[in-house]
Write a protein that holds these residues in place. Structure first.
Motif, short mmCIF file in Angstrom:
data_model
loop_
_atom_site.label_atom_id
_atom_site.label_comp_id
_atom_site.label_asym_id
_atom_site.label_seq_id
_atom_site.Cartn_x
_atom_site.Cartn_y
_atom_site.Cartn_z
N LEU A 137 0.88 -1.33 0.00
CA LEU A 137 0.05 0.10 0.17
C LEU A 137 0.90 1.36 0.23
N GLN A 138 1.83 1.28 0.70
CA GLN A 138 2.79 2.61 0.84
C GLN A 138 3.54 2.68 -0.40
N ALA A 139 3.97 1.44 -1.01
CA ALA A 139 4.55 1.65 -2.55
C ALA A 139 3.46 2.32 -3.53
N ILE A 140 2.24 2.04 -3.51
CA ILE A 140 1.16 2.36 -4.19
C ILE A 140 1.06 3.91 -4.01
N VAL A 141 1.04 4.52 -3.00
CA VAL A 141 0.92 5.83 -2.61
C VAL A 141 2.10 6.59 -3.15
N ARG A 142 3.22 5.95 -2.89
CA ARG A 142 4.50 6.63 -3.39
C ARG A 142 4.54 6.79 -4.65
N ALA A 143 4.11 5.61 -5.58
CA ALA A 143 4.22 5.56 -7.09
C ALA A 143 3.44 6.53 -7.58
N GLU A 144 2.09 6.71 -6.94
CA GLU A 144 0.91 7.41 -7.65
C GLU A 144 1.29 8.99 -7.53
N ARG A 145 1.85 9.39 -6.52
CA ARG A 145 2.42 10.83 -6.08
C ARG A 145 3.70 10.92 -7.17
N ALA A 146 4.23 10.26 -7.50
CA ALA A 146 5.44 10.41 -8.49
C ALA A 146 5.13 10.17 -10.13
N ARG A 147 3.54 10.12 -10.28
CA ARG A 147 3.58 9.83 -11.78
C ARG A 147 3.61 10.99 -12.46
N THR A 148 4.14 11.08 -13.82
CA THR A 148 4.70 12.06 -14.49
C THR A 148 3.60 13.37 -14.55
N GLU A 149 2.47 12.99 -14.79
CA GLU A 149 1.41 13.74 -15.33
C GLU A 149 0.97 14.68 -13.76
N ARG A 150 1.23 14.00 -12.64
CA ARG A 150 0.92 14.82 -11.34
C ARG A 150 2.20 15.48 -10.98
N ARG A 151 3.34 15.23 -11.22
CA ARG A 151 4.58 15.78 -10.77
C ARG A 151 4.92 17.11 -11.70
N ALA A 152 4.81 16.85 -13.03
CA ALA A 152 5.56 17.79 -13.94
C ALA A 152 4.57 19.21 -13.65
N ALA A 153 3.56 19.12 -13.35
CA ALA A 153 2.46 20.48 -13.44
C ALA A 153 3.16 21.25 -12.09
N THR A 154 3.67 20.50 -11.17
CA THR A 154 4.15 21.15 -9.81
C THR A 154 5.78 21.32 -9.90
N MET A 155 6.31 20.94 -10.83
CA MET A 155 7.84 21.23 -10.96
C MET A 155 8.44 21.93 -12.02
N VAL A 156 7.59 22.97 -12.62
CA VAL A 156 7.83 23.78 -13.55
C VAL A 156 9.11 24.27 -13.63
N ALA A 157 9.29 24.84 -12.59
CA ALA A 157 10.45 25.76 -12.41
C ALA A 157 11.65 24.87 -12.54
N LEU A 158 11.83 23.84 -11.63
CA LEU A 158 12.78 22.88 -11.50
C LEU A 158 13.16 22.13 -13.26
N LEU A 159 12.18 21.86 -13.76
CA LEU A 159 12.17 21.32 -15.01
C LEU A 159 12.69 22.28 -16.19
N ASP A 160 12.17 23.52 -15.74
CA ASP A 160 13.00 24.45 -16.71
C ASP A 160 14.35 24.66 -16.31
N ARG A 161 14.65 24.66 -15.22
CA ARG A 161 16.17 24.96 -15.08
C ARG A 161 17.09 23.71 -15.53
N LEU A 162 16.40 22.48 -15.33
CA LEU A 162 17.17 21.30 -15.81
C LEU A 162 17.44 21.14 -17.18
N LEU A 163 16.44 21.82 -18.14
CA LEU A 163 16.24 21.66 -19.45
C LEU A 163 16.81 22.78 -20.19
N SER A 164 17.26 23.97 -19.50
CA SER A 164 17.73 25.08 -20.17
C SER A 164 19.13 24.71 -20.71
N PRO A 165 19.36 25.45 -21.67
CA PRO A 165 20.71 25.33 -22.17
C PRO A 165 21.60 25.97 -21.26
N ARG A 166 22.88 25.26 -21.27
CA ARG A 166 24.10 26.02 -20.31
C ARG A 166 24.85 26.82 -21.30
#
Length: 210
Positions: free
Chosen positions: A181-210
């Motif tokens: 059960l604990q693994a299910i909760v953690r996996a669902e919290r980490a699903r891409t469509e859930r996490r991407a919307a809340t990590m826009v700033a981090l993803l922008d930094r990671l994907l920005s050209p250096r």
């Protein structure tokens, strides 16, 4: 740094009486921060040791049906002659605050939630055998012989809806089932469509050209 989600998830845990879902739910809440259990409304009488607002909100049938008619219940079910239901207002308020909400209900309630919230994550708890299920019902000492027989009969009908659930968890060894059960909760919290919307700033930094 982890981002805070704007809207919490909705988990539905169902299973027949005696499958051990209540104990698993308590264990999950103790282990995983940010998970809250919705306290259902019911028209049945409180058992010894139960307290209004803790195990259930105990209400009269007229009050319960009025709430349902007003559309203030996320789901309702009549089980063994009593009504059970979940407050839509409470669930929506807690999810807006960012909490993940967990509903402990039966398969009828799970089906209603699934229709009203397609994002709900549904989990069915299975006993390792019908013999173990019957033994657990007798051991807990909450029901008379006739009620136990009725619950055993209802268990077969409930388990036949297994294909409607996202996850199946066999509760043979409690700690192992809780780990799943604990693994299910953690996996669902980490699903891409859930996490991407809340990590826009981090993803922008990671994907920005250096």
């Amino acid at each position: 740094m982890n981002a805070v989600r704007d809207t919490g998830l909705l988990f539905v845990i169902a299973g027949p009486s005696g499958a051990g879902k209540s104990s698993l739910v308590r264990g999950l809440v103790e282990r995983v921060p940010g998970v809250e259990v919705s306290v259902s409304h019911t028209t049945r009488r409180a058992r010894d040791g139960e307290r209004d607002g803790r195990e259930y909100h105990f209400v009269g049938e007229a009050s319960f049906l009025r709430l349902a008619d007003e559309g203030r219940m996320l789901e309702t079910a009549r089980v063994f002659g009593n009504w059970y239901g979940t407050s839509r207002d409470w669930v929506e308020e807690r999810r807006r605050s960012g909490a993940d909400v967990l509903l402990e209900i039966d398969w009828q309630g799970a089906a209603q939630v699934r229709e009203k919230d397609v994002g709900a994550i549904t989990i069915q708890i299975l006993p390792p055998s019908m013999e173990v299920l019957e033994r657990r019902l007798r051991t807990r000492g909450q029901d008379d012989r006739a009620s136990i027989s009725e619950r055993i009969g209802g268990a077969g009908r409930e388990l036949s809806h297994y294909c409607d659930f996202d996850y199946l968890v066999v509760n043979e060894r409690f700690e192992e089932a809780l780990d799943v059960l604990q693994a299910i909760v953690r996996a669902e919290r980490a699903r891409t469509e859930r996490r991407a919307a809340t990590m826009v700033a981090l993803l922008d930094r990671l994907l920005s050209p250096r």
